[in-house]
Design a protein around this motif. Structure first.
Motif, PDB file in Angstrom:
ATOM      1  N   THR A  15       5.079   7.005   0.936  1.00 13.33           N
ATOM      2  CA  THR A  15       5.609   5.881   1.700  1.00 13.33           C
ATOM      3  C   THR A  15       4.850   4.628   1.262  1.00 13.33           C
ATOM      4  OG1 THR A  15       4.027   6.222   3.524  1.00 13.33           O
ATOM      5  CG2 THR A  15       6.163   7.330   3.692  1.00 13.33           C
ATOM      6  N   ALA A  16       5.539   3.483   1.270  1.00 13.15           N
ATOM      7  CA  ALA A  16       4.924   2.231   0.842  1.00 13.15           C
ATOM      8  C   ALA A  16       5.329   1.115   1.790  1.00 13.15           C
ATOM      9  CB  ALA A  16       5.353   1.897  -0.593  1.00 13.15           C
ATOM     10  N   VAL A  39      11.067  -7.299  -1.575  1.00 14.47           N
ATOM     11  CA  VAL A  39      12.115  -6.295  -1.734  1.00 14.47           C
ATOM     12  C   VAL A  39      11.667  -5.001  -1.074  1.00 14.47           C
ATOM     13  CG1 VAL A  39      13.504  -4.977  -3.371  1.00 14.47           C
ATOM     14  CG2 VAL A  39      12.820  -7.330  -3.916  1.00 14.47           C
ATOM     15  N   ASP A  40      12.480  -4.506  -0.137  1.00 12.60           N
ATOM     16  CA  ASP A  40      12.192  -3.233   0.517  1.00 12.60           C
ATOM     17  C   ASP A  40      12.295  -2.112  -0.518  1.00 12.60           C
ATOM     18  OD1 ASP A  40      12.740  -0.665   1.880  1.00 12.60           O
ATOM     19  OD2 ASP A  40      12.783  -1.874   3.698  1.00 12.60           O
ATOM     20  N   PRO A  41      11.218  -1.337  -0.729  1.00 14.01           N
ATOM     21  CA  PRO A  41      11.249  -0.316  -1.786  1.00 14.01           C
ATOM     22  C   PRO A  41      12.326   0.739  -1.602  1.00 14.01           C
ATOM     23  CG  PRO A  41       9.009  -0.669  -1.009  1.00 14.01           C
ATOM     24  CD  PRO A  41       9.913  -1.387  -0.062  1.00 14.01           C
ATOM     25  N   MET A  42      12.649   1.060  -0.361  1.00  9.44           N
ATOM     26  CA  MET A  42      13.598   2.144  -0.104  1.00  9.44           C
ATOM     27  C   MET A  42      15.053   1.690  -0.147  1.00  9.44           C
ATOM     28  SD  MET A  42      11.673   4.766   0.105  1.00  9.44           S
ATOM     29  CE  MET A  42      10.571   3.973  -1.087  1.00  9.44           C
ATOM     30  N   THR A  43      15.327   0.456   0.304  1.00  5.75           N
ATOM     31  CA  THR A  43      16.719   0.010   0.417  1.00  5.75           C
ATOM     32  C   THR A  43      17.110  -1.042  -0.615  1.00  5.75           C
ATOM     33  OG1 THR A  43      16.207  -1.786   1.973  1.00  5.75           O
ATOM     34  CG2 THR A  43      16.563   0.433   2.895  1.00  5.75           C
ATOM     35  N   GLY A  44      16.130  -1.742  -1.184  1.00  2.29           N
ATOM     36  CA  GLY A  44      16.433  -2.828  -2.102  1.00  2.29           C
ATOM     37  C   GLY A  44      16.748  -4.126  -1.388  1.00  2.29           C
ATOM     38  N   PHE A  65       0.862  -1.181   0.000  1.00  5.26           N
ATOM     39  CA  PHE A  65       0.000   0.000   0.000  1.00  5.26           C
ATOM     40  C   PHE A  65       0.896   1.228   0.000  1.00  5.26           C
ATOM     41  CE2 PHE A  65      -2.635   3.312   2.072  1.00  5.26           C
ATOM     42  CZ  PHE A  65      -3.690   3.313   1.167  1.00  5.26           C
ATOM     43  N   THR A  66       0.577   2.183  -0.881  1.00  2.00           N
ATOM     44  CA  THR A  66       1.356   3.411  -1.007  1.00  2.00           C
ATOM     45  C   THR A  66       0.455   4.598  -0.709  1.00  2.00           C
ATOM     46  OG1 THR A  66       2.749   2.406  -2.714  1.00  2.00           O
ATOM     47  CG2 THR A  66       2.787   4.801  -2.544  1.00  2.00           C
ATOM     48  N   GLU A  67       0.931   5.525   0.111  1.00  2.00           N
ATOM     49  CA  GLU A  67       0.171   6.712   0.489  1.00  2.00           C
ATOM     50  C   GLU A  67       1.103   7.909   0.598  1.00  2.00           C
ATOM     51  OE1 GLU A  67      -1.537   6.066   4.352  1.00  2.00           O
ATOM     52  OE2 GLU A  67       0.362   5.382   5.202  1.00  2.00           O
ATOM     53  N   ARG A  68       0.530   9.093   0.672  1.00  2.00           N
ATOM     54  CA  ARG A  68       1.343  10.295   0.842  1.00  2.00           C
ATOM     55  C   ARG A  68       1.958  10.309   2.233  1.00  2.00           C
ATOM     56  NH1 ARG A  68       0.296  15.161  -2.828  1.00  2.00           N
ATOM     57  NH2 ARG A  68       1.751  16.033  -1.321  1.00  2.00           N
ATOM     58  N   GLY A  69       3.213  10.703   2.305  1.00  2.00           N
ATOM     59  CA  GLY A  69       3.884  10.762   3.593  1.00  2.00           C
ATOM     60  C   GLY A  69       3.388  11.880   4.486  1.00  2.00           C
TER      61      GLY A  69
END
Length: 280
Positions: free
Chosen positions: A237-238, A268-273, A147-151
């Motif tokens: 943020t996701a 896979v962590d979207p921010m770190t890979g 789920f992706t939303e505005r931070g």
């Protein structure tokens, strides 16, 4: 693509946040669903799916009041665009998204892009990440919903287009069943980080863009094209959520709960890979 999202605000909240002049979500409208919508259209829906009716913001001159100024309206529209020239409403099932890169040229979208633009309010959207390491029982990459939303906690305002389709089988022009009003969500390339989930994402407009996007008098496609340019990254943020969202029968606020890392497999962590959860 964007095939599911969460529309969790009620009409009163959307009227305030999107500076709506006229809430028309209680008006009778035509639906393409065989069974009653669940949750009912116009109430919070944590798993909005194509063919459902959803709250949409648009600007129009009130019908029968040509001298009145255009007003910003909140309406219930069916997700899945049906062009006015379609022979039947079935086209909408295939047209839930329009690509920002080609929306101004494609015949199915070009006229709407020039005059019938809308905003689709959402808490955020779901997308499924194919695991590079874990497989399902059939040996295919395991898919993990995110789920992706505005931070900043604000609603997402997806750029959209809408159309009116007239049913020739209904003789009375004033009969709500004579008209089907539909919309599509514009997508663009996913920004860095989110591209580890999927290569596309909805085009989310910021408040300073809303007035131009909704202005039916803004028909300069050059200017419209400028609004289609993706915004700088870092707004979202996701996080992974339960696979229950994969069923369109699932609903409720629990669908937005973050999934514990102990339940992840090859994610896979979207921010770190970084790959989380192994493969077992």
């Amino acid at each position: 693509m964007c095939g599911r999202y969460a529309a969790t605000a009620n009409p009163d909240e959307l009227t305030l946040e999107f500076e709506v002049d006229d809430d028309r979500t209680t008006e009778p409208t035509r639906s393409v669903l065989v069974n009653p919508q669940s949750p009912p259209a116009g109430t919070p829906d944590h798993n909005m799916a194509p063919t459902k009716q959803a709250p949409v913001v648009l600007t129009r001159t009130p019908r029968g009041e040509d001298d009145a100024p255009p007003s910003r309206q909140l309406r219930l529209l069916t997700w899945g665009l049906v062009p006015s020239w379609s022979k039947d409403p079935k086209a909408g099932v295939r047209m839930i998204n329009a690509r920002a890169e080609s929306v101004l040229e494609k015949p199915a979208y070009a006229k709407a892009a020039a005059r019938r633009r809308c905003l689709v309010p959402a808490r955020g959207w779901y997308e499924w990440q194919a695991s590079p390491t874990a497989t399902d029982a059939k040996g295919k990459p395991l898919k993990q919903p995110f789920f992706t939303e505005r931070g900043d906690g604000a609603s997402c305002a997806f750029a959209g287009l809408y159309e009116f389709w007239r049913d020739p089988a209904v003789s009375d022009n004033d009969d709500p069943a004579a008209w089907l009003t539909t919309f599509t969500i514009i997508t663009t390339e996913a920004e860095p980080g989110l591209d580890r989930i999927h290569d596309r994402q909805p085009l989310v407009l910021d408040p300073e863009q809303w007035a131009d996007w909704l202005d039916p008098e803004l028909t300069d496609l050059g200017h419209v094209g400028e609004l289609l340019v993706p915004r700088p990254g870092g707004r979202f943020t996701a996080y992974p959520v339960s696979r229950a969202v994969s069923s369109n029968r699932s609903n409720g606020p629990q669908l937005l709960d973050p999934l514990p890392e102990s339940e992840l497999r090859g994610v896979v962590d979207p921010m770190t890979g970084e790959i989380l959860g192994g493969t077992a």
